[in-house]
Design a protein around this motif. Structure first.
Motif, PDB file in Angstrom:
ATOM      1  N   SER A   1       4.650 -22.048  -6.729  1.00  0.00           N
ATOM      2  CA  SER A   1       4.266 -22.693  -5.234  1.00  0.00           C
ATOM      3  C   SER A   1       4.633 -24.406  -5.413  1.00  0.00           C
ATOM      4  O   SER A   1       4.126 -25.192  -4.629  1.00  0.00           O
ATOM      5  CB  SER A   1       2.676 -22.785  -5.145  1.00  0.00           C
ATOM      6  OG  SER A   1       2.118 -23.473  -6.451  1.00  0.00           O
ATOM      7  N   LYS A   2       5.597 -24.173  -6.533  1.00  0.00           N
ATOM      8  CA  LYS A   2       6.128 -25.892  -6.333  1.00  0.00           C
ATOM      9  C   LYS A   2       5.247 -27.000  -6.886  1.00  0.00           C
ATOM     10  O   LYS A   2       5.384 -28.152  -6.396  1.00  0.00           O
ATOM     11  CB  LYS A   2       6.963 -26.184  -5.296  1.00  0.00           C
ATOM     12  CG  LYS A   2       7.869 -25.192  -4.749  1.00  0.00           C
ATOM     13  CD  LYS A   2       9.048 -24.842  -5.539  1.00  0.00           C
ATOM     14  CE  LYS A   2       9.961 -23.929  -4.800  1.00  0.00           C
ATOM     15  NZ  LYS A   2      10.726 -23.103  -5.934  1.00  0.00           N
ATOM     16  N   GLY A   3       3.932 -26.652  -7.664  1.00  0.00           N
ATOM     17  CA  GLY A   3       3.062 -27.591  -7.894  1.00  0.00           C
ATOM     18  C   GLY A   3       3.285 -27.859  -9.425  1.00  0.00           C
ATOM     19  O   GLY A   3       2.342 -28.527  -9.879  1.00  0.00           O
ATOM     20  N   SER A   4       4.091 -27.493 -10.088  1.00  0.00           N
ATOM     21  CA  SER A   4       4.129 -27.725 -11.605  1.00  0.00           C
ATOM     22  C   SER A   4       4.672 -29.082 -11.895  1.00  0.00           C
ATOM     23  O   SER A   4       5.658 -29.491 -11.242  1.00  0.00           O
ATOM     24  CB  SER A   4       4.972 -26.441 -12.275  1.00  0.00           C
ATOM     25  OG  SER A   4       5.328 -26.915 -13.605  1.00  0.00           O
ATOM     26  N   SER A   5       3.932 -29.537 -12.808  1.00  0.00           N
ATOM     27  CA  SER A   5       4.522 -31.025 -13.415  1.00  0.00           C
ATOM     28  C   SER A   5       5.637 -30.829 -14.006  1.00  0.00           C
ATOM     29  O   SER A   5       6.549 -31.924 -14.315  1.00  0.00           O
ATOM     30  CB  SER A   5       3.632 -31.521 -14.416  1.00  0.00           C
ATOM     31  OG  SER A   5       3.246 -30.674 -15.381  1.00  0.00           O
ATOM     32  N   LEU A   6       6.303 -29.789 -14.394  1.00  0.00           N
ATOM     33  CA  LEU A   6       7.701 -29.456 -15.096  1.00  0.00           C
ATOM     34  C   LEU A   6       8.486 -28.503 -13.978  1.00  0.00           C
ATOM     35  O   LEU A   6       9.391 -27.986 -14.240  1.00  0.00           O
ATOM     36  CB  LEU A   6       7.355 -28.371 -16.437  1.00  0.00           C
ATOM     37  CG  LEU A   6       6.625 -29.023 -17.269  1.00  0.00           C
ATOM     38  CD1 LEU A   6       6.243 -28.203 -18.664  1.00  0.00           C
ATOM     39  CD2 LEU A   6       7.102 -30.395 -17.890  1.00  0.00           C
ATOM     40  N   GLN A   7       8.453 -28.898 -12.579  1.00  0.00           N
ATOM     41  CA  GLN A   7       9.111 -27.997 -11.685  1.00  0.00           C
ATOM     42  C   GLN A   7      10.507 -28.261 -11.857  1.00  0.00           C
ATOM     43  O   GLN A   7      11.122 -27.330 -11.683  1.00  0.00           O
ATOM     44  CB  GLN A   7       8.656 -28.743 -10.321  1.00  0.00           C
ATOM     45  CG  GLN A   7       8.895 -27.699  -9.076  1.00  0.00           C
ATOM     46  CD  GLN A   7       8.144 -26.320  -9.254  1.00  0.00           C
ATOM     47  OE1 GLN A   7       7.036 -26.322  -9.682  1.00  0.00           O
ATOM     48  NE2 GLN A   7       8.793 -25.320  -8.920  1.00  0.00           N
ATOM     49  N   ARG A   8      11.163 -29.521 -11.987  1.00  0.00           N
ATOM     50  CA  ARG A   8      12.412 -29.773 -12.179  1.00  0.00           C
ATOM     51  C   ARG A   8      13.016 -29.143 -13.315  1.00  0.00           C
ATOM     52  O   ARG A   8      14.101 -28.637 -13.488  1.00  0.00           O
ATOM     53  CB  ARG A   8      12.680 -31.360 -12.246  1.00  0.00           C
ATOM     54  CG  ARG A   8      12.357 -31.843 -10.792  1.00  0.00           C
ATOM     55  CD  ARG A   8      12.810 -33.356 -10.745  1.00  0.00           C
ATOM     56  NE  ARG A   8      14.225 -33.556 -10.864  1.00  0.00           N
ATOM     57  CZ  ARG A   8      14.819 -34.704 -10.861  1.00  0.00           C
ATOM     58  NH1 ARG A   8      14.215 -35.780 -11.013  1.00  0.00           N
ATOM     59  NH2 ARG A   8      15.904 -34.575 -10.724  1.00  0.00           N
TER      60      ARG A   8
END
Length: 268
Positions: free
Chosen positions: A163-170
């Protein structure tokens, strides 16, 4: 139980409820003897002679169990201890430290306490105001643990990543990478964490970051059903419980020499 059965037909279907029909079995007992309390108190009182100390000592077994009508059964029990303490300076500043594990070692504890004593002495020195800028820095284990603990709030969660909400998304998107020296695992085997989830799925070791690049993620049954993934027994919030970072190559005695005039950050 009867009230729950009567309520169940009134609930709408849950499209992401994924029950485990497998009759798996897991049994793990780590019954290493706990330290004698008298020895622990004696070691603490000797080490704390002449300093202002406050702390908490906890020791005992942790037990977890699971059983289902499908025939699954899990049992986990492990002994451990934790001594969390602070040494206070006369000026009100304090050094926070801890000593935890399976087996109490008096020599190891004395060394850990002596390190805290040495850090306490620095708190009496004059403060230096740092100008804004870039500094070479060393993060001690306690400081790094606080950063890692923030990342665990959804950082490795399959639901948060999808859902694109991770702090490690990039990191998971491949847009960024860490140092190739960084490897992080969810190391269930041999840890204090049970090898099964509260939802009834066996848990397994997962390499989350491998040589600085994102690799695995923590997947519970709901995320598996929603995003077409394979569950690895993650908790309901998909946060790690047995995180392990691979060791580096810098010896304790060489830290200050390598750091030079940079910042040694013992705690955040």
């Amino acid at each position: 139980l009867q009230q729950l059965r009567e309520t169940l037909p009134l609930l709408p279907p849950d499209p992401y409820l994924l029950l485990n029909p497998d009759a798996w079995h897991s049994h793990n007992e780590q019954l290493r003897p706990l330290p004698e309390l008298a020895q622990v108190l004696d070691d603490i009182s000797q080490a704390a002679d002449g300093v202002d100390l406050v702390g908490f000592y906890a020791a005992g077994p942790i037990s977890r169990g699971f059983a289902s009508s499908s025939g699954a059964f899990g049992w986990h029990r492990a002994n451990s201890f934790n001594f969390d303490f602070s040494l206070f300076h006369a000026n009100g500043e304090a050094v926070k430290a801890s000593y935890a594990g399976h087996t109490w070692n008096s020599a190891e504890f004395a060394a850990r306490f002596q390190q805290a004593r040495e850090q306490l002495a620095f708190l009496g020195r004059p403060l230096h105001t740092l100008a804004p800028g870039q500094y070479r820095a060393y993060l001690a284990p306690a400081a790094l643990e606080e950063i890692i603990s923030i990342i665990t709030w959804g950082g490795f969660s399959a639901q948060a990543i999808a859902s694109k909400g991770s702090s490690l998304q990039r990191l998971y998107a491949g847009d960024q990478s860490l140092s190739p020296l960084v490897t992080v695992d969810e190391q269930i085997s041999g840890s204090l964490s049970q090898a099964f989830s509260t939802e009834g799925y066996p848990r397994e070791d997962v390499t989350l970051i491998n040589a600085g690049k994102a690799e695995g993620q923590l997947v519970n049954s709901r995320s598996a059903a929603e995003y077409g993934l394979n569950t690895n027994g993650a908790s309901s919030d998909e946060s790690p419980s047995a995180l392990q970072m691979a060791a580096g190559s810098l010896a304790q005695a060489d830290i200050l020499k390598q750091l030079g005039t940079g910042l040694y950050i013992s705690n955040l």
